[in-house]
Enzyme design. Sequence first.
Site, PDB file in Angstrom:
ATOM      1  N   ASP A  14       0.619  -1.099  -0.008  1.00  0.00           N
ATOM      2  CA  ASP A  14       0.093  -0.030  -0.022  1.00  0.00           C
ATOM      3  C   ASP A  14       1.067   1.132  -0.013  1.00  0.00           C
ATOM      4  O   ASP A  14       0.566   2.133   0.625  1.00  0.00           O
ATOM      5  CB  ASP A  14      -1.161   0.055   1.224  1.00  0.00           C
ATOM      6  N   GLY A  16       1.693   2.859  -2.543  1.00  0.00           N
ATOM      7  CA  GLY A  16       1.254   3.727  -3.652  1.00  0.00           C
ATOM      8  C   GLY A  16       1.987   3.276  -4.971  1.00  0.00           C
ATOM      9  O   GLY A  16       2.226   3.951  -5.993  1.00  0.00           O
ATOM     10  N   LYS A  17       2.222   1.998  -5.060  1.00  0.00           N
ATOM     11  CA  LYS A  17       2.992   1.552  -6.120  1.00  0.00           C
ATOM     12  C   LYS A  17       2.199   1.497  -7.613  1.00  0.00           C
ATOM     13  O   LYS A  17       2.681   1.930  -8.513  1.00  0.00           O
ATOM     14  CB  LYS A  17       3.345   0.029  -6.245  1.00  0.00           C
ATOM     15  N   GLY A  41      -4.105  -4.282  -4.455  1.00  0.00           N
ATOM     16  CA  GLY A  41      -5.043  -3.558  -4.810  1.00  0.00           C
ATOM     17  C   GLY A  41      -4.507  -2.310  -5.271  1.00  0.00           C
ATOM     18  O   GLY A  41      -3.913  -1.532  -4.362  1.00  0.00           O
ATOM     19  N   HIS A  42      -4.145  -2.075  -6.497  1.00  0.00           N
ATOM     20  CA  HIS A  42      -3.408  -0.812  -6.811  1.00  0.00           C
ATOM     21  C   HIS A  42      -4.160   0.174  -7.573  1.00  0.00           C
ATOM     22  O   HIS A  42      -4.940   0.174  -8.449  1.00  0.00           O
ATOM     23  CB  HIS A  42      -2.295  -1.406  -8.111  1.00  0.00           C
ATOM     24  N   GLN A 225       2.342  -6.008  -3.010  1.00  0.00           N
ATOM     25  CA  GLN A 225       2.513  -6.018  -1.575  1.00  0.00           C
ATOM     26  C   GLN A 225       4.187  -5.292  -1.297  1.00  0.00           C
ATOM     27  O   GLN A 225       4.300  -4.502  -1.970  1.00  0.00           O
ATOM     28  CB  GLN A 225       2.866  -7.383  -1.146  1.00  0.00           C
ATOM     29  N   ARG A 304     -10.282  -3.142   4.928  1.00  0.00           N
ATOM     30  CA  ARG A 304      -9.961  -2.887   6.354  1.00  0.00           C
ATOM     31  C   ARG A 304      -9.262  -1.837   6.561  1.00  0.00           C
ATOM     32  O   ARG A 304      -8.385  -1.523   5.799  1.00  0.00           O
ATOM     33  CB  ARG A 304      -9.156  -4.091   6.704  1.00  0.00           C
ATOM     34  N   PRO A 305      -9.466  -0.990   7.660  1.00  0.00           N
ATOM     35  CA  PRO A 305      -8.716  -0.044   8.194  1.00  0.00           C
ATOM     36  C   PRO A 305      -7.191  -0.481   8.307  1.00  0.00           C
ATOM     37  O   PRO A 305      -6.796  -1.613   8.769  1.00  0.00           O
ATOM     38  CB  PRO A 305      -9.138   0.385   9.469  1.00  0.00           C
TER      39      PRO A 305
HETATM   40  P1  IMP Z   1      -2.300 -12.963   1.667  1.00  0.00           P
HETATM   41  O1  IMP Z   1      -1.236 -12.246   0.838  1.00  0.00           O
HETATM   42  O2  IMP Z   1      -3.841 -12.712   1.437  1.00  0.00           O
HETATM   43  O3  IMP Z   1      -2.082 -14.234   2.010  1.00  0.00           O
HETATM   44  O4  IMP Z   1      -2.271 -12.087   3.026  1.00  0.00           O
HETATM   45  C1  IMP Z   1      -0.926 -12.203   3.922  1.00  0.00           C
HETATM   46  C2  IMP Z   1      -0.623 -10.858   4.647  1.00  0.00           C
HETATM   47  O5  IMP Z   1      -0.475  -9.786   3.625  1.00  0.00           O
HETATM   48  C3  IMP Z   1      -1.948 -10.320   5.215  1.00  0.00           C
HETATM   49  O6  IMP Z   1      -1.401  -9.467   6.436  1.00  0.00           O
HETATM   50  C4  IMP Z   1      -2.315  -8.948   4.415  1.00  0.00           C
HETATM   51  O7  IMP Z   1      -3.146  -8.121   4.814  1.00  0.00           O
HETATM   52  C5  IMP Z   1      -1.139  -8.738   3.545  1.00  0.00           C
HETATM   53  N1  IMP Z   1      -1.370  -8.316   2.132  1.00  0.00           N
HETATM   54  C6  IMP Z   1      -1.658  -9.152   1.051  1.00  0.00           C
HETATM   55  N2  IMP Z   1      -1.742  -8.435   0.077  1.00  0.00           N
HETATM   56  C7  IMP Z   1      -1.596  -7.036   0.243  1.00  0.00           C
HETATM   57  C8  IMP Z   1      -1.292  -5.694  -0.198  1.00  0.00           C
HETATM   58  O8  IMP Z   1      -1.600  -5.615  -1.429  1.00  0.00           O
HETATM   59  N3  IMP Z   1      -1.282  -4.672   0.426  1.00  0.00           N
HETATM   60  C9  IMP Z   1      -1.176  -4.716   1.854  1.00  0.00           C
HETATM   61  N4  IMP Z   1      -1.103  -5.906   2.583  1.00  0.00           N
HETATM   62  C10 IMP Z   1      -1.323  -6.974   1.732  1.00  0.00           C
END
Ligand code: IMP
Length: 430
Positions: A14, A16-17, A41-42, A225, A304-305
């Site tokens: 998150d 800002g990529k 979620g970009h 991520q 989610r917050p």
């Molecule tokens: P998963 O990738 O859905 O298995 O989640 C594993 C962890 O990575 C959790 O804490 C998610 O909230 C976090 N996570 C996965 N993708 C993102 C992302 O794109 N942005 C921020 N956190 C992420």
Amino acid sequence: MSNCLIIAGLQWGDEGKGKVTDLLAGRADIVARYQGGANAGHTVVVNGRQVILHQVPSGILSPKATCVIGPDVVLDPETLLAEIESLLASGVMTDTSRLVISRAAHVVLPYHKALDGLREKAAGKNRIGTTGRGIGPTYEDMVARRGVRFADFCDPERLARRLDMALPERNAIISHLGGDPFSRDDLVDRSRDLGNVLCRHIGDSGAVLAKALDAGQNVLFESAQGTLLDVLHGTYPFVTSSTTTAAAAFPLSGIGSPQSHTTLGVVKAYTTRVGSGPFPTEDEGEFGTRLQDQGAEFGATTGRPRRCGALDFPTLRYAVRVNGVDRIALTKLDVLSGLDSVRICVAYRLGDETLDVIHPDHFFDPGLTPVYEEMPGWKDALTGIQEHSRLPEKARLYVDRIERELGVPIPIISTGFERDHTIVLEDLWN
Ligand code: IMP
């Protein structure tokens, strides 16, 4: 600087990529996603319209870039189809011929998502806080050699054979966890509908990338991520299941390292995290609440917050090293306007030691304490500023401090959601 750019997040995602990729994609011939899946979620905002991309690379908003989904992306056909349809319906994307999906990409099937949810429920307070998108179970199947690849998905007979191998064991676990088992024939039938649209895009994504790089075209690798969610280098086990770091872009995409490339690390001007796991500079008081409100810090995938806190230099130094960062794009600087002072973490104390660089495994050490400093804040709004000279002095000092502490130039500073709400001090292409 180079015709090959890698964009990687240096925090917990998150950063800002999406915005930074979209900004640079205007001159890219190819934009490639190389890991992760629909957990990403970009968010990109163009002309006031917000688009959230989960699987389609952020280059799709540029009129000419070919968008590549590489073999280490775990592909969810249901959500990919929905995403493509919504991009077409809104006119953001006019044709899909620019999309290439690796034949080797592993496919997220409904039983992966069910397993993800059931496991999180069973884990109770020890849950990871996943996005529930089936990411972990799909990567698990990949390394266990019982996964379904995109080429299998596009051939119903191959798919049925793969499911015969994988499904009995998965169904046994699903039943054990209280879920309903999945039928092979239903899964194959559904794949026919989804495949009608998606399978047109199957290709050898590595060959497409290698050809473009050989021809001197501009190629942008977009990670999802962030470094601290990397399965090896992050806050394990509170991580995602893929390698999120920049150095992985080439091997995961099926190409050798190009002679030269630039690694652009994206850093938010403060720190956020979604889901469970350690976050030593988290601020549950006024500072954190203000960042959450001002920065609209809610997950783009799950809503989610996001937990919020201070910028963390020792952890960022670690991320700079792990990724081999050449340049930094600093995002959301505008969110800090209006504060009397801005808290930064300059070091950690662990026993008698002061750590300037930290390995995230130390976040689990009970005696670890962040050492904070307060930097003077600024009142003026920064939204939309495009010239560095228009930044208030205190904001400039904040940026200079980050540059100095991390030893990496910051040629891109984002001052708002829109593509052109950006200060660009250097041309990163060529
Ligand atoms: P998963 O990738 O859905 O298995 O989640 C594993 C962890 O990575 C959790 O804490 C998610 O909230 C976090 N996570 C996965 N993708 C993102 C992302 O794109 N942005 C921020 N956190 C992420």
